[in-house]
Design a protein around this motif. Sequence first.
Motif, PDB file in Angstrom:
ATOM      1  N   GLU A  24     -15.192 -16.282  38.358  1.00 53.14           N
ATOM      2  CA  GLU A  24     -14.573 -15.807  39.599  1.00 53.14           C
ATOM      3  C   GLU A  24     -13.111 -16.243  39.726  1.00 53.14           C
ATOM      4  O   GLU A  24     -12.692 -16.778  40.751  1.00 53.14           O
ATOM      5  CB  GLU A  24     -15.386 -16.301  40.797  1.00 53.14           C
ATOM      6  CG  GLU A  24     -16.830 -15.812  40.774  1.00 53.14           C
ATOM      7  CD  GLU A  24     -17.667 -16.425  41.883  1.00 53.14           C
ATOM      8  OE1 GLU A  24     -17.108 -17.209  42.677  1.00 53.14           O
ATOM      9  OE2 GLU A  24     -18.863 -16.131  41.942  1.00 53.14           O
ATOM     10  N   VAL A  25     -12.345 -15.981  38.683  1.00 50.97           N
ATOM     11  CA  VAL A  25     -10.936 -16.362  38.669  1.00 50.97           C
ATOM     12  C   VAL A  25     -10.062 -15.153  38.963  1.00 50.97           C
ATOM     13  O   VAL A  25     -10.172 -14.112  38.312  1.00 50.97           O
ATOM     14  CB  VAL A  25     -10.550 -16.974  37.305  1.00 50.97           C
ATOM     15  CG1 VAL A  25      -9.039 -17.101  37.177  1.00 50.97           C
ATOM     16  CG2 VAL A  25     -11.206 -18.333  37.137  1.00 50.97           C
ATOM     17  N   ARG A  26      -9.186 -15.292  39.970  1.00 46.46           N
ATOM     18  CA  ARG A  26      -8.201 -14.266  40.298  1.00 46.46           C
ATOM     19  C   ARG A  26      -6.772 -14.812  40.325  1.00 46.46           C
ATOM     20  O   ARG A  26      -5.815 -14.060  40.250  1.00 46.46           O
ATOM     21  CB  ARG A  26      -8.520 -13.626  41.656  1.00 46.46           C
ATOM     22  CG  ARG A  26      -9.744 -12.736  41.658  1.00 46.46           C
ATOM     23  CD  ARG A  26     -10.045 -12.196  43.048  1.00 46.46           C
ATOM     24  NE  ARG A  26      -8.901 -11.533  43.651  1.00 46.46           N
ATOM     25  CZ  ARG A  26      -8.535 -10.275  43.407  1.00 46.46           C
ATOM     26  NH1 ARG A  26      -9.234  -9.547  42.553  1.00 46.46           N
ATOM     27  NH2 ARG A  26      -7.497  -9.746  44.022  1.00 46.46           N
ATOM     28  N   SER A  27      -6.619 -16.138  40.448  1.00 42.45           N
ATOM     29  CA  SER A  27      -5.279 -16.720  40.582  1.00 42.45           C
ATOM     30  C   SER A  27      -5.115 -17.927  39.667  1.00 42.45           C
ATOM     31  O   SER A  27      -6.062 -18.680  39.421  1.00 42.45           O
ATOM     32  CB  SER A  27      -5.022 -17.138  42.036  1.00 42.45           C
ATOM     33  OG  SER A  27      -5.987 -18.076  42.464  1.00 42.45           O
ATOM     34  N   VAL A  28      -3.873 -18.099  39.178  1.00 44.97           N
ATOM     35  CA  VAL A  28      -3.531 -19.199  38.278  1.00 44.97           C
ATOM     36  C   VAL A  28      -2.229 -19.836  38.761  1.00 44.97           C
ATOM     37  O   VAL A  28      -1.247 -19.129  39.018  1.00 44.97           O
ATOM     38  CB  VAL A  28      -3.347 -18.721  36.825  1.00 44.97           C
ATOM     39  CG1 VAL A  28      -2.917 -19.875  35.931  1.00 44.97           C
ATOM     40  CG2 VAL A  28      -4.629 -18.088  36.296  1.00 44.97           C
ATOM     41  N   ARG A  37       5.135 -17.876  28.732  1.00 41.73           N
ATOM     42  CA  ARG A  37       4.204 -17.135  27.868  1.00 41.73           C
ATOM     43  C   ARG A  37       2.796 -17.125  28.458  1.00 41.73           C
ATOM     44  O   ARG A  37       2.100 -16.098  28.435  1.00 41.73           O
ATOM     45  CB  ARG A  37       4.164 -17.758  26.461  1.00 41.73           C
ATOM     46  CG  ARG A  37       5.362 -17.425  25.596  1.00 41.73           C
ATOM     47  CD  ARG A  37       5.184 -18.037  24.210  1.00 41.73           C
ATOM     48  NE  ARG A  37       6.356 -17.863  23.379  1.00 41.73           N
ATOM     49  CZ  ARG A  37       6.605 -16.805  22.614  1.00 41.73           C
ATOM     50  NH1 ARG A  37       5.739 -15.817  22.590  1.00 41.73           N
ATOM     51  NH2 ARG A  37       7.698 -16.737  21.883  1.00 41.73           N
ATOM     52  N   VAL A  38       2.340 -18.281  28.956  1.00 39.08           N
ATOM     53  CA  VAL A  38       0.980 -18.354  29.489  1.00 39.08           C
ATOM     54  C   VAL A  38       0.876 -17.524  30.765  1.00 39.08           C
ATOM     55  O   VAL A  38      -0.093 -16.784  30.962  1.00 39.08           O
ATOM     56  CB  VAL A  38       0.583 -19.819  29.741  1.00 39.08           C
ATOM     57  CG1 VAL A  38      -0.770 -19.894  30.448  1.00 39.08           C
ATOM     58  CG2 VAL A  38       0.514 -20.584  28.416  1.00 39.08           C
ATOM     59  N   GLY A  39       1.881 -17.625  31.645  1.00 38.56           N
ATOM     60  CA  GLY A  39       1.873 -16.825  32.846  1.00 38.56           C
ATOM     61  C   GLY A  39       1.903 -15.342  32.558  1.00 38.56           C
ATOM     62  O   GLY A  39       1.220 -14.540  33.216  1.00 38.56           O
ATOM     63  N   HIS A  40       2.684 -14.944  31.571  1.00 39.64           N
ATOM     64  CA  HIS A  40       2.766 -13.538  31.157  1.00 39.64           C
ATOM     65  C   HIS A  40       1.415 -13.057  30.658  1.00 39.64           C
ATOM     66  O   HIS A  40       0.956 -11.948  31.004  1.00 39.64           O
ATOM     67  CB  HIS A  40       3.830 -13.419  30.063  1.00 39.64           C
ATOM     68  CG  HIS A  40       4.154 -12.016  29.658  1.00 39.64           C
ATOM     69  ND1 HIS A  40       3.697 -11.477  28.479  1.00 39.64           N
ATOM     70  CD2 HIS A  40       4.903 -11.048  30.255  1.00 39.64           C
ATOM     71  CE1 HIS A  40       4.150 -10.230  28.360  1.00 39.64           C
ATOM     72  NE2 HIS A  40       4.879  -9.948  29.429  1.00 39.64           N
ATOM     73  N   CYS A  64      11.198 -13.280  35.575  1.00 34.90           N
ATOM     74  CA  CYS A  64      11.164 -12.041  34.797  1.00 34.90           C
ATOM     75  C   CYS A  64       9.736 -11.681  34.383  1.00 34.90           C
ATOM     76  O   CYS A  64       9.292 -10.544  34.594  1.00 34.90           O
ATOM     77  CB  CYS A  64      12.050 -12.201  33.554  1.00 34.90           C
ATOM     78  SG  CYS A  64      11.911 -10.878  32.330  1.00 34.90           S
ATOM     79  N   TYR A  65       9.017 -12.625  33.813  1.00 34.97           N
ATOM     80  CA  TYR A  65       7.741 -12.316  33.174  1.00 34.97           C
ATOM     81  C   TYR A  65       6.527 -12.439  34.086  1.00 34.97           C
ATOM     82  O   TYR A  65       5.451 -11.942  33.757  1.00 34.97           O
ATOM     83  CB  TYR A  65       7.557 -13.196  31.938  1.00 34.97           C
ATOM     84  CG  TYR A  65       8.402 -12.739  30.783  1.00 34.97           C
ATOM     85  CD1 TYR A  65       8.222 -11.475  30.239  1.00 34.97           C
ATOM     86  CD2 TYR A  65       9.391 -13.555  30.238  1.00 34.97           C
ATOM     87  CE1 TYR A  65       9.001 -11.036  29.178  1.00 34.97           C
ATOM     88  CE2 TYR A  65      10.177 -13.132  29.179  1.00 34.97           C
ATOM     89  CZ  TYR A  65       9.971 -11.865  28.650  1.00 34.97           C
ATOM     90  OH  TYR A  65      10.745 -11.434  27.602  1.00 34.97           O
ATOM     91  N   VAL A  66       6.686 -13.105  35.236  1.00 33.81           N
ATOM     92  CA  VAL A  66       5.565 -13.284  36.162  1.00 33.81           C
ATOM     93  C   VAL A  66       5.817 -12.574  37.492  1.00 33.81           C
ATOM     94  O   VAL A  66       4.961 -11.862  38.001  1.00 33.81           O
ATOM     95  CB  VAL A  66       5.311 -14.792  36.401  1.00 33.81           C
ATOM     96  CG1 VAL A  66       4.361 -15.011  37.564  1.00 33.81           C
ATOM     97  CG2 VAL A  66       4.762 -15.440  35.135  1.00 33.81           C
ATOM     98  N   GLU A  67       7.025 -12.776  38.074  1.00 36.96           N
ATOM     99  CA  GLU A  67       7.291 -12.259  39.413  1.00 36.96           C
ATOM    100  C   GLU A  67       7.764 -10.809  39.406  1.00 36.96           C
ATOM    101  O   GLU A  67       7.362 -10.015  40.264  1.00 36.96           O
ATOM    102  CB  GLU A  67       8.332 -13.147  40.096  1.00 36.96           C
ATOM    103  CG  GLU A  67       8.609 -12.777  41.532  1.00 36.96           C
ATOM    104  CD  GLU A  67       9.512 -13.782  42.222  1.00 36.96           C
ATOM    105  OE1 GLU A  67      10.383 -13.345  42.998  1.00 36.96           O
ATOM    106  OE2 GLU A  67       9.351 -14.999  41.995  1.00 36.96           O
TER     107      GLU A  67
END
Length: 364
Positions: A24-28, A37-40, A64-67
């Motif tokens: 049940e994971v939706r957020s990190v 890299r991990v967030g992307h 750039c890669y997450v937001e």
Amino acid sequence: MIKYLGSKRALLPELSAVFAALPEVRSVLDLFSGTARVGHMAKGLGLRVIANDHNAYAATLARCYVEADAEEVADAAARLIAELNGLPGRAGYFTSTFCEQARYFQPKNGARVDAIRDQIAAWGLPPALEAVLLVSLMEAADRVDSTTGVQMAYLKQWAPRAHNELSLRLPAVLPRAAAGRGLSLQLDAAEAAAHAAVALGALDVAYLDPPYNQHKYLGNYHIWETLVRWDAPEVYGIACKRVDCRSRVSAYNGRGAAAPALRALIEAVPARHLVVSFSDEGYISAEDLAAMLAGRGEVLVLEVDFKRYVGAQIGIHNPKGEKVGKVSHLRNRERIFIATEDAGRVRRALATSTAAGPRLVEDA
């Protein structure tokens, strides 16, 4: 993405399997985001990602890669990148500092960086769009640098890639994740955890990848910090480091301070599951780290063996380029610790994963 000591590129299959195995994971919440890299990767899985790093260049990479979302910025960024690629060079601070005082880049490429960065600043763009252009420039410069991957020094002879022409490309910006818009923060890790707790409530997963030892990411990537801040700082030494490399310190780089800082963060971070990456070259032993995590649930461990970064394989050299030290070892182990109240379910899920299952070691 840029060359980066400590990048989790090689661990992405394992981390992807871990995030998929957690229920049940939706957020990190990624508290030491680095290259993002991990967030992307997590955004690509459809998760809402909150990325944090105290360095400006890393926060920009995450913006750039997450937001930033492709549907909102990609068309405008592509048009502006084409315009920037047509700009002639105009030598300034960047060329003087990093191409003449030091030799990280050919002067022709340094002059292009100066002109392009000035133009980005002059446009006064919205933060997400500006971050995409800054990352495009950072990555373009990274493709024509003359280093072994860190900016503590430059090569005695020009790297073949340094002779290439600087050319910007559109970064691999993703569409908005199904779970919601991402966010980039530029705070101390403890402050970011508190911010997330107040503003966002409890999160599903907190991912921690703190510095392991005395090596400071600001010192290793000071050129990117200057490129993003564009503040023409005073510099020192052959490497032309920013003077604030001496004053901007992190507890995680101190042998005595790292363990208490990480213990306090683990206790405070607002998440149901904790995932921690840590190298066997770090100050904190696997046993001590598992003990810190034990209060957050049962602890599982994945172990990955891989080559050390190229600079470590080459060995230690003095400023004259003379080898003065021996290579101690060529490989090291990265461990992924998982603290969760759903350990049985996670263990079963990882056991069926071709990426992570075979590397699951005995429970800590």
